[in-house]
Design a protein around this motif. Structure first.
Motif, PDB file in Angstrom:
ATOM      1  N   ALA A 478       1.053  -1.332   0.004  1.00 39.39           N
ATOM      2  CA  ALA A 478      -0.007   0.025  -0.192  1.00 39.39           C
ATOM      3  C   ALA A 478       0.930   0.979  -0.124  1.00 39.39           C
ATOM      4  CB  ALA A 478      -0.987   0.180   1.377  1.00 39.39           C
ATOM      5  N   SER A 479       0.395   2.398  -0.585  1.00 38.56           N
ATOM      6  CA  SER A 479       1.160   3.473  -0.734  1.00 38.56           C
ATOM      7  C   SER A 479       1.716   4.281   0.663  1.00 38.56           C
ATOM      8  CB  SER A 479       0.429   4.703  -1.343  1.00 38.56           C
ATOM      9  OG  SER A 479      -0.887   4.911  -0.769  1.00 38.56           O
ATOM     10  N   GLU A 480       0.873   4.036   1.709  1.00 38.12           N
ATOM     11  CA  GLU A 480       1.368   4.416   2.969  1.00 38.12           C
ATOM     12  C   GLU A 480       2.448   3.631   3.634  1.00 38.12           C
ATOM     13  OE1 GLU A 480      -2.595   2.443   3.779  1.00 38.12           O
ATOM     14  OE2 GLU A 480      -1.794   3.361   2.160  1.00 38.12           O
ATOM     15  N   VAL A 481       2.420   2.378   3.427  1.00 40.06           N
ATOM     16  CA  VAL A 481       3.490   1.386   3.842  1.00 40.06           C
ATOM     17  C   VAL A 481       4.650   1.894   2.993  1.00 40.06           C
ATOM     18  CG1 VAL A 481       4.303  -0.821   4.007  1.00 40.06           C
ATOM     19  CG2 VAL A 481       1.826  -0.318   4.436  1.00 40.06           C
ATOM     20  N   VAL A 482       4.729   1.879   1.793  1.00 42.10           N
ATOM     21  CA  VAL A 482       5.663   2.436   0.915  1.00 42.10           C
ATOM     22  C   VAL A 482       6.125   3.771   1.538  1.00 42.10           C
ATOM     23  CG1 VAL A 482       6.821   3.092  -1.365  1.00 42.10           C
ATOM     24  CG2 VAL A 482       4.915   1.316  -1.172  1.00 42.10           C
ATOM     25  N   ALA A 483       5.529   4.632   1.725  1.00 42.33           N
ATOM     26  CA  ALA A 483       6.287   5.974   2.297  1.00 42.33           C
ATOM     27  C   ALA A 483       6.872   5.503   3.585  1.00 42.33           C
ATOM     28  CB  ALA A 483       4.745   6.926   2.568  1.00 42.33           C
ATOM     29  N   ARG A 484       6.140   4.846   4.258  1.00 42.44           N
ATOM     30  CA  ARG A 484       6.811   4.540   5.715  1.00 42.44           C
ATOM     31  C   ARG A 484       8.147   3.928   5.598  1.00 42.44           C
ATOM     32  NH1 ARG A 484       9.288   3.912   9.366  1.00 42.44           N
ATOM     33  NH2 ARG A 484       9.026   3.241  11.581  1.00 42.44           N
ATOM     34  N   LEU A 485       8.268   2.948   4.668  1.00 42.05           N
ATOM     35  CA  LEU A 485       9.501   2.438   4.416  1.00 42.05           C
ATOM     36  C   LEU A 485      10.528   3.132   3.538  1.00 42.05           C
ATOM     37  CD1 LEU A 485       8.114  -1.213   3.052  1.00 42.05           C
ATOM     38  CD2 LEU A 485       9.348  -0.672   5.211  1.00 42.05           C
ATOM     39  N   GLN A 486      10.167   4.309   2.920  1.00 35.99           N
ATOM     40  CA  GLN A 486      10.876   5.164   2.215  1.00 35.99           C
ATOM     41  C   GLN A 486      11.663   6.074   3.384  1.00 35.99           C
ATOM     42  OE1 GLN A 486       8.304   6.781  -0.698  1.00 35.99           O
ATOM     43  NE2 GLN A 486       9.422   5.298  -2.390  1.00 35.99           N
ATOM     44  N   SER A 487      11.057   6.165   4.353  1.00 35.86           N
ATOM     45  CA  SER A 487      11.653   7.026   5.559  1.00 35.86           C
ATOM     46  C   SER A 487      12.366   6.564   6.435  1.00 35.86           C
ATOM     47  CB  SER A 487      10.531   7.902   6.201  1.00 35.86           C
ATOM     48  OG  SER A 487       9.659   6.964   7.006  1.00 35.86           O
ATOM     49  N   ASP A 488      12.668   5.265   6.278  1.00 36.30           N
ATOM     50  CA  ASP A 488      13.440   4.365   7.189  1.00 36.30           C
ATOM     51  C   ASP A 488      14.874   4.515   6.908  1.00 36.30           C
ATOM     52  OD1 ASP A 488      14.672   2.076   8.452  1.00 36.30           O
ATOM     53  OD2 ASP A 488      12.730   0.898   8.590  1.00 36.30           O
ATOM     54  N   ASP A 489      15.744   4.864   7.942  1.00 38.31           N
ATOM     55  CA  ASP A 489      17.098   5.124   7.938  1.00 38.31           C
ATOM     56  C   ASP A 489      18.023   3.970   7.953  1.00 38.31           C
ATOM     57  OD1 ASP A 489      16.558   7.968   7.660  1.00 38.31           O
ATOM     58  OD2 ASP A 489      16.634   8.002   9.781  1.00 38.31           O
ATOM     59  N   HIS A 490      17.214   2.906   8.236  1.00 37.68           N
ATOM     60  CA  HIS A 490      18.528   1.729   8.106  1.00 37.68           C
ATOM     61  C   HIS A 490      18.928   1.499   6.629  1.00 37.68           C
ATOM     62  CE1 HIS A 490      19.963  -2.324   9.128  1.00 37.68           C
ATOM     63  NE2 HIS A 490      20.088  -2.085  10.383  1.00 37.68           N
ATOM     64  N   PRO A 491      20.341   0.917   6.654  1.00 38.90           N
ATOM     65  CA  PRO A 491      20.850   0.922   5.399  1.00 38.90           C
ATOM     66  C   PRO A 491      20.250  -0.496   4.530  1.00 38.90           C
ATOM     67  CG  PRO A 491      22.405   0.220   7.195  1.00 38.90           C
ATOM     68  CD  PRO A 491      21.222   1.262   7.764  1.00 38.90           C
ATOM     69  N   ASP A 492      20.110  -1.488   5.481  1.00 40.35           N
ATOM     70  CA  ASP A 492      19.467  -2.689   4.859  1.00 40.35           C
ATOM     71  C   ASP A 492      18.060  -2.314   3.977  1.00 40.35           C
ATOM     72  OD1 ASP A 492      21.468  -4.078   5.829  1.00 40.35           O
ATOM     73  OD2 ASP A 492      20.429  -5.020   7.420  1.00 40.35           O
ATOM     74  N   VAL A 493      17.157  -1.550   4.696  1.00 43.10           N
ATOM     75  CA  VAL A 493      15.917  -1.343   4.086  1.00 43.10           C
ATOM     76  C   VAL A 493      16.412  -0.377   2.922  1.00 43.10           C
ATOM     77  CG1 VAL A 493      13.689   0.027   4.409  1.00 43.10           C
ATOM     78  CG2 VAL A 493      14.762  -1.311   6.214  1.00 43.10           C
ATOM     79  N   LYS A 494      17.111   0.664   2.941  1.00 48.73           N
ATOM     80  CA  LYS A 494      17.411   1.455   1.788  1.00 48.73           C
ATOM     81  C   LYS A 494      17.963   0.622   0.713  1.00 48.73           C
ATOM     82  CE  LYS A 494      18.354   5.725   4.348  1.00 48.73           C
ATOM     83  NZ  LYS A 494      17.354   6.523   3.590  1.00 48.73           N
ATOM     84  N   ARG A 495      18.860  -0.521   0.952  1.00 51.11           N
ATOM     85  CA  ARG A 495      19.426  -1.248  -0.036  1.00 51.11           C
ATOM     86  C   ARG A 495      18.239  -2.024  -0.677  1.00 51.11           C
ATOM     87  NH1 ARG A 495      24.186  -1.369   2.989  1.00 51.11           N
ATOM     88  NH2 ARG A 495      23.364  -3.007   4.383  1.00 51.11           N
ATOM     89  N   ALA A 496      17.474  -2.490   0.049  1.00 56.64           N
ATOM     90  CA  ALA A 496      16.354  -3.478  -0.362  1.00 56.64           C
ATOM     91  C   ALA A 496      15.399  -2.502  -1.504  1.00 56.64           C
ATOM     92  CB  ALA A 496      15.481  -4.019   0.718  1.00 56.64           C
ATOM     93  N   LEU A 497      15.117  -1.310  -0.979  1.00 57.87           N
ATOM     94  CA  LEU A 497      14.350  -0.430  -1.952  1.00 57.87           C
ATOM     95  C   LEU A 497      15.068  -0.064  -3.032  1.00 57.87           C
ATOM     96  CD1 LEU A 497      12.865   1.958   0.734  1.00 57.87           C
ATOM     97  CD2 LEU A 497      11.729   0.390  -0.710  1.00 57.87           C
ATOM     98  N   ALA A 498      16.186  -0.084  -3.005  1.00 55.44           N
ATOM     99  CA  ALA A 498      16.912   0.658  -4.160  1.00 55.44           C
ATOM    100  C   ALA A 498      17.017  -0.541  -5.246  1.00 55.44           C
ATOM    101  CB  ALA A 498      18.618   0.976  -3.770  1.00 55.44           C
ATOM    102  N   ALA A 499      17.232  -1.873  -4.855  1.00 57.04           N
ATOM    103  CA  ALA A 499      17.368  -2.949  -5.608  1.00 57.04           C
ATOM    104  C   ALA A 499      15.921  -3.275  -6.419  1.00 57.04           C
ATOM    105  CB  ALA A 499      17.846  -4.267  -4.745  1.00 57.04           C
ATOM    106  N   VAL A 500      15.010  -2.844  -5.718  1.00 56.25           N
ATOM    107  CA  VAL A 500      13.594  -3.048  -6.674  1.00 56.25           C
ATOM    108  C   VAL A 500      13.008  -1.851  -7.363  1.00 56.25           C
ATOM    109  CG1 VAL A 500      12.828  -4.939  -5.164  1.00 56.25           C
ATOM    110  CG2 VAL A 500      12.141  -2.655  -4.561  1.00 56.25           C
ATOM    111  N   THR A 501      13.844  -0.753  -7.067  1.00 56.00           N
ATOM    112  CA  THR A 501      13.291   0.562  -7.845  1.00 56.00           C
ATOM    113  C   THR A 501      14.347   0.892  -8.888  1.00 56.00           C
ATOM    114  OG1 THR A 501      14.310   1.982  -5.966  1.00 56.00           O
ATOM    115  CG2 THR A 501      12.106   1.265  -5.806  1.00 56.00           C
ATOM    116  N   LYS A 502      15.191   0.009  -9.255  1.00 55.86           N
ATOM    117  CA  LYS A 502      16.134   0.585 -10.339  1.00 55.86           C
ATOM    118  C   LYS A 502      15.634   0.824 -11.697  1.00 55.86           C
ATOM    119  CE  LYS A 502      20.497  -1.185  -8.402  1.00 55.86           C
ATOM    120  NZ  LYS A 502      21.463  -2.268  -8.393  1.00 55.86           N
TER     121      LYS A 502
END
Length: 502
Positions: A478-502
């Motif tokens: 859901a869009s609100e869940v995506v927004a919550r994860l995009q604001s997550d500062d942990h590097p593992d979360v950032k890497r996971a998001l970057a891997a699927v949004t290339k």
């Protein structure tokens, strides 16, 4: 780099600053700079000039540099390729090459293919792991599977080995199934000893003593059972790969009679990739169901069977699911396996853990996986017994509540797969996202069907791995869940998001 110069002359005993420096450089991994390539090439040049085999620590550094500096991969590939061509390459070098990601393989591919065409088993194994169905790989796949199918799955033995045989055959058959065009094969090329095949690498061999016989009663020869009084002797010997493409005990091609008639194994190996994959999978299942081999052999067969799952027709997966569920509920363990289980007693002076505990759990996961594959193919698993899905869920809940964390993870995986097979099963998924073990919640975040509420719960989980697994499914959220994860500062979360949004 300055400290590495004496690595070839320093004795391999502590303290060894030169060797420590090589190991320290490898720890930089992908952060190694391009400026390190020339000094390392100079370091190995004298050894290569003497046609020497590099020590494992230097090989590890070369592989790390190869991955870290794309612009110099051609130069490094020359050194790595020369080491692969040695009669005895450095230990684990082939494994490192096989594990190279797809985007890094091109400079070394020509060398690997040339060695595979020459019948090198490690090169054939590597191309299969890369899913490169070259003509040499296709023929080796059929020969390797024919060799496997000639071995009776329930035959007794005094010596049992943990080897790569099952895994290699499954990977080769799987690669053959991905081929866009098939190479024609002559049945005579599939005779025993007819040419290069991927021969197994034996990792551990174990000799099992026969059961003691009663007075005036002869014990059955070669029953493969352990004694009741003493644990079986395990050699614990690590053996290298068989270097020849001819399997032990096979006649060479020259000694085969001209009037050789194709046997069942060669006919199965020459069939279509789907038919061959099914024959090999049936063989693995027969090994897993047999109480003759130790549980670790049966468990290896189950793991290999699951590698073939995507290439099996729905009717085969349906048949397998029913038999695997029966195996999970009644594994029929041998005397040796029962001794292994008994060794886990808190007062035991010695403990064994070779697979007897994991066998029923693995069978349960594989049963659910096979059923889910049938549903994914849009077929109906008509041959499954009534209530099979509920039986899977019930056993999965028992594992989920148990004290073994690894078994609990298998229970979580089983539940998720069972719901894919039958979405109408009683819904216990809340037990996964609220489980006290973060690894269980991570399984749910990675694979479970999640509504918006479950997504929101997992997006705020205290475990970064849970949140990262959820982030890897960003397109489903859901869009609100995506927004919550995009604001997550942990590097593992950032890497996971970057891997699927290339």
């Amino acid at each position: 780099l300055g400290l590495t110069s004496g690595v070839w002359t320093a004795p391999r005993i502590a303290p060894n600053p030169a060797l420590d420096a090589v190991n320290a450089l490898s720890k930089f991994g992908r952060s190694l700079p391009a400026s390190a390539v020339n000094p390392v090439l100079e370091l190995v040049r004298p050894w290569l000039a003497a046609d020497g085999m590099l020590i494992p620590e230097v090989v590890e550094l070369l592989i790390q540099l190869y991955w870290a500096v794309p612009t110099r991969r051609g130069d490094l590939a020359e050194v790595i390729g020369a080491q692969l061509e040695l009669p005895t390459p450095p230990l684990l070098l082939w494994d490192m090459v096989a594990n190279l990601p797809e985007q890094a393989r091109e400079p070394i591919t020509a060398t690997v293919m040339a060695l595979a065409d020459a019948g090198n088993p490690e090169a054939l194994r590597t191309l299969a792991s890369w899913k490169e169905p070259t003509a040499a790989v296709q023929l080796a796949a059929r020969r390797t599977c024919a060799n496997l199918l000639r071995q009776p799955p329930t035959a007794p033995s005094e010596v049992w080995s943990r080897s790569t045989q099952f895994h290699d055959a499954a990977v080769l058959a799987s690669t053959l199934a991905t081929a866009a065009s098939l190479v024609e094969v002559d049945l005579r090329e599939l005779r025993p000893g007819s040419g290069p095949a991927v021969t197994e690498k034996v990792q551990l061999s174990m000799r099992l003593s026969p059961l003691p016989s009663a007075p005036d009663t002869a014990a059955p020869a070669g029953d493969g059972q352990a004694t009741e009084t003493l644990p079986p002797a395990a050699s614990g010997t690590l053996n290298g790969p068989v270097s020849s493409g001819q399997l032990p005990g096979e006649d060479s091609d020259e000694t085969q009679p001209d009037n050789w008639e194709p046997d069942a194994a060669s006919l199965a190996a020459a069939a279509s990739p789907s038919e061959l994959a099914t024959a090999v999978a049936d063989h693995f299942l027969a090994v897993a169901e047999s109480p003759t081999p130790p549980a670790f052999v049966r468990a290896d067969a189950l793991v290999a069977l699951d590698l073939l799952r995507p290439h099996l027709p729905p009717e085969a997966n349906t048949r397998h699911s029913a038999r695997l569920l029966a195996l999970a509920e009644n594994p029929v363990l041998s005397v040796f396996d029962q001794m292994e289980l008994a060794s886990g007693d808190p007062l035991s002076r010695g403990r064994l853990n070779l697979g007897a505990r994991e066998l029923p759990t693995l069978a349960l996961v594989m049963a659910a996986s096979a059923a889910a594959s049938v549903a994914q193919a849009g077929a109906v698993a008509e041959d499954l017994p009534p209530g099979a899905g509920l039986r899977m869920i019930t056993r999965a809940l028992q594992l989920l509540r148990g004290p073994n964390p690894e078994a609990a993870k298998h229970g979580a995986t089983t539940m998720i797969l069972a719901y894919r097979y039958d979405p109408g099963l009683p819904d216990y998924r809340a037990a996964l996202i609220s489980h006290p073990n973060a690894e269980i919640r991570a399984v749910a975040a990675a694979a479970a069907t999640l509504d918006t509420t479950a997504q929101q719960v997992l997006a705020t989980d205290p475990s970064a791995q849970v949140r990262a697994n959820l982030a890897s499914r960003v397109s489903e959220l859901a869009s609100e869940v995506v927004a919550r994860l995009q604001s997550d500062d942990h590097p593992d979360v950032k890497r996971a998001l970057a891997a699927v949004t290339k």
